[in-house]
Design a protein around this motif. Structure first.
Motif, PDB file in Angstrom:
ATOM      1  N   GLN A  10       0.844  -1.198   0.000  1.00 48.06           N
ATOM      2  CA  GLN A  10       0.000   0.000   0.000  1.00 48.06           C
ATOM      3  C   GLN A  10       0.882   1.253   0.000  1.00 48.06           C
ATOM      4  O   GLN A  10       1.975   1.264   0.564  1.00 48.06           O
ATOM      5  CB  GLN A  10      -0.888   0.013   1.247  1.00 48.06           C
ATOM      6  CG  GLN A  10      -1.919  -1.077   1.262  1.00 48.06           C
ATOM      7  CD  GLN A  10      -2.970  -0.852   0.187  1.00 48.06           C
ATOM      8  OE1 GLN A  10      -3.360   0.266  -0.067  1.00 48.06           O
ATOM      9  NE2 GLN A  10      -3.399  -1.930  -0.453  1.00 48.06           N
ATOM     10  N   LEU A  11       0.373   2.286  -0.642  1.00 46.95           N
ATOM     11  CA  LEU A  11       1.094   3.544  -0.692  1.00 46.95           C
ATOM     12  C   LEU A  11       0.892   4.279   0.630  1.00 46.95           C
ATOM     13  O   LEU A  11      -0.240   4.483   1.080  1.00 46.95           O
ATOM     14  CB  LEU A  11       0.568   4.399  -1.853  1.00 46.95           C
ATOM     15  CG  LEU A  11       1.261   5.728  -2.078  1.00 46.95           C
ATOM     16  CD1 LEU A  11       2.731   5.500  -2.442  1.00 46.95           C
ATOM     17  CD2 LEU A  11       0.572   6.497  -3.182  1.00 46.95           C
ATOM     18  N   ASP A  12       1.989   4.668   1.246  1.00 45.57           N
ATOM     19  CA  ASP A  12       1.923   5.377   2.526  1.00 45.57           C
ATOM     20  C   ASP A  12       1.675   6.859   2.269  1.00 45.57           C
ATOM     21  O   ASP A  12       2.528   7.571   1.749  1.00 45.57           O
ATOM     22  CB  ASP A  12       3.229   5.171   3.293  1.00 45.57           C
ATOM     23  CG  ASP A  12       3.185   5.832   4.646  1.00 45.57           C
ATOM     24  OD1 ASP A  12       2.072   6.074   5.158  1.00 45.57           O
ATOM     25  OD2 ASP A  12       4.270   6.115   5.185  1.00 45.57           O
ATOM     26  N   THR A  13       0.490   7.331   2.628  1.00 42.80           N
ATOM     27  CA  THR A  13       0.114   8.726   2.387  1.00 42.80           C
ATOM     28  C   THR A  13       0.114   9.552   3.670  1.00 42.80           C
ATOM     29  O   THR A  13      -0.396  10.664   3.682  1.00 42.80           O
ATOM     30  CB  THR A  13      -1.278   8.799   1.748  1.00 42.80           C
ATOM     31  OG1 THR A  13      -2.206   8.195   2.647  1.00 42.80           O
ATOM     32  CG2 THR A  13      -1.296   8.117   0.404  1.00 42.80           C
ATOM     33  N   SER A  14       0.699   9.044   4.724  1.00 39.73           N
ATOM     34  CA  SER A  14       0.642   9.739   6.005  1.00 39.73           C
ATOM     35  C   SER A  14       1.483  11.016   6.007  1.00 39.73           C
ATOM     36  O   SER A  14       1.193  11.941   6.765  1.00 39.73           O
ATOM     37  CB  SER A  14       1.103   8.813   7.134  1.00 39.73           C
ATOM     38  OG  SER A  14       2.448   8.432   6.915  1.00 39.73           O
ATOM     39  N   ILE A  42       2.981  18.642   1.466  1.00 43.72           N
ATOM     40  CA  ILE A  42       2.262  19.639   0.679  1.00 43.72           C
ATOM     41  C   ILE A  42       2.222  20.978   1.400  1.00 43.72           C
ATOM     42  O   ILE A  42       2.438  22.045   0.794  1.00 43.72           O
ATOM     43  CB  ILE A  42       0.842  19.122   0.353  1.00 43.72           C
ATOM     44  CG1 ILE A  42       0.939  17.943  -0.612  1.00 43.72           C
ATOM     45  CG2 ILE A  42      -0.017  20.231  -0.233  1.00 43.72           C
ATOM     46  CD1 ILE A  42      -0.365  17.227  -0.851  1.00 43.72           C
ATOM     47  N   MET A  43       1.976  20.964   2.691  1.00 43.23           N
ATOM     48  CA  MET A  43       1.917  22.224   3.451  1.00 43.23           C
ATOM     49  C   MET A  43       3.285  22.905   3.492  1.00 43.23           C
ATOM     50  O   MET A  43       3.372  24.137   3.361  1.00 43.23           O
ATOM     51  CB  MET A  43       1.408  21.968   4.875  1.00 43.23           C
ATOM     52  CG  MET A  43      -0.048  21.585   4.935  1.00 43.23           C
ATOM     53  SD  MET A  43      -1.124  22.745   4.085  1.00 43.23           S
ATOM     54  CE  MET A  43      -0.992  24.143   5.164  1.00 43.23           C
ATOM     55  N   SER A  44       4.344  22.143   3.646  1.00 42.30           N
ATOM     56  CA  SER A  44       5.668  22.761   3.670  1.00 42.30           C
ATOM     57  C   SER A  44       6.030  23.309   2.291  1.00 42.30           C
ATOM     58  O   SER A  44       6.685  24.352   2.178  1.00 42.30           O
ATOM     59  CB  SER A  44       6.716  21.761   4.147  1.00 42.30           C
ATOM     60  OG  SER A  44       6.798  20.674   3.266  1.00 42.30           O
ATOM     61  N   MET A  45       5.575  22.634   1.221  1.00 42.32           N
ATOM     62  CA  MET A  45       5.809  23.146  -0.125  1.00 42.32           C
ATOM     63  C   MET A  45       5.079  24.469  -0.333  1.00 42.32           C
ATOM     64  O   MET A  45       5.633  25.421  -0.882  1.00 42.32           O
ATOM     65  CB  MET A  45       5.309  22.130  -1.160  1.00 42.32           C
ATOM     66  CG  MET A  45       6.413  21.512  -1.959  1.00 42.32           C
ATOM     67  SD  MET A  45       5.859  20.284  -3.157  1.00 42.32           S
ATOM     68  CE  MET A  45       4.168  20.586  -3.438  1.00 42.32           C
ATOM     69  N   ILE A  46       3.847  24.546   0.082  1.00 43.55           N
ATOM     70  CA  ILE A  46       3.062  25.775  -0.069  1.00 43.55           C
ATOM     71  C   ILE A  46       3.687  26.911   0.724  1.00 43.55           C
ATOM     72  O   ILE A  46       3.817  28.038   0.229  1.00 43.55           O
ATOM     73  CB  ILE A  46       1.600  25.523   0.354  1.00 43.55           C
ATOM     74  CG1 ILE A  46       0.925  24.603  -0.659  1.00 43.55           C
ATOM     75  CG2 ILE A  46       0.838  26.831   0.488  1.00 43.55           C
ATOM     76  CD1 ILE A  46      -0.453  24.144  -0.265  1.00 43.55           C
ATOM     77  N   MET A  47       4.101  26.631   1.948  1.00 45.58           N
ATOM     78  CA  MET A  47       4.734  27.676   2.768  1.00 45.58           C
ATOM     79  C   MET A  47       6.051  28.139   2.145  1.00 45.58           C
ATOM     80  O   MET A  47       6.353  29.335   2.127  1.00 45.58           O
ATOM     81  CB  MET A  47       4.963  27.157   4.191  1.00 45.58           C
ATOM     82  CG  MET A  47       3.695  27.073   4.991  1.00 45.58           C
ATOM     83  SD  MET A  47       3.968  26.495   6.662  1.00 45.58           S
ATOM     84  CE  MET A  47       5.062  27.723   7.293  1.00 45.58           C
TER      85      MET A  47
END
Length: 67
Positions: free
Chosen positions: A3-7, A13-18
């Motif tokens: 399974q792909l770990d999406t945790s 994503i939040m650190s990329m946006i910031m």
């Protein structure tokens, strides 16, 4: 099939946006804008083109007299 770990996606994503926000803020803050913008004069001096200095008449082939 594993399974792909999406945790960690949310943090990534939040650190990329910031990071993008901070980079754009730093880029924008380097521009210097004039404090008091002044109106430019809209009256421009008319430059005469060489063909405007003398009177010329252009004849259309259809307006020439019949021969």
């Amino acid at each position: 099939m594993p399974q792909l770990d999406t945790s960690t996606w949310f943090i990534t994503i939040m650190s990329m946006i910031m990071t993008l926000f901070i980079v754009f803020q730093l880029k924008i803050s380097k521009y210097s804008y004039p404090s008091n913008p002044e109106l430019k004069s809209t009256a421009t001096l008319k430059q005469l083109n060489p063909w405007e200095k003398k009177w010329t008449k252009i004849y259309s082939p259809l307006s020439l007299p019949q021969q």
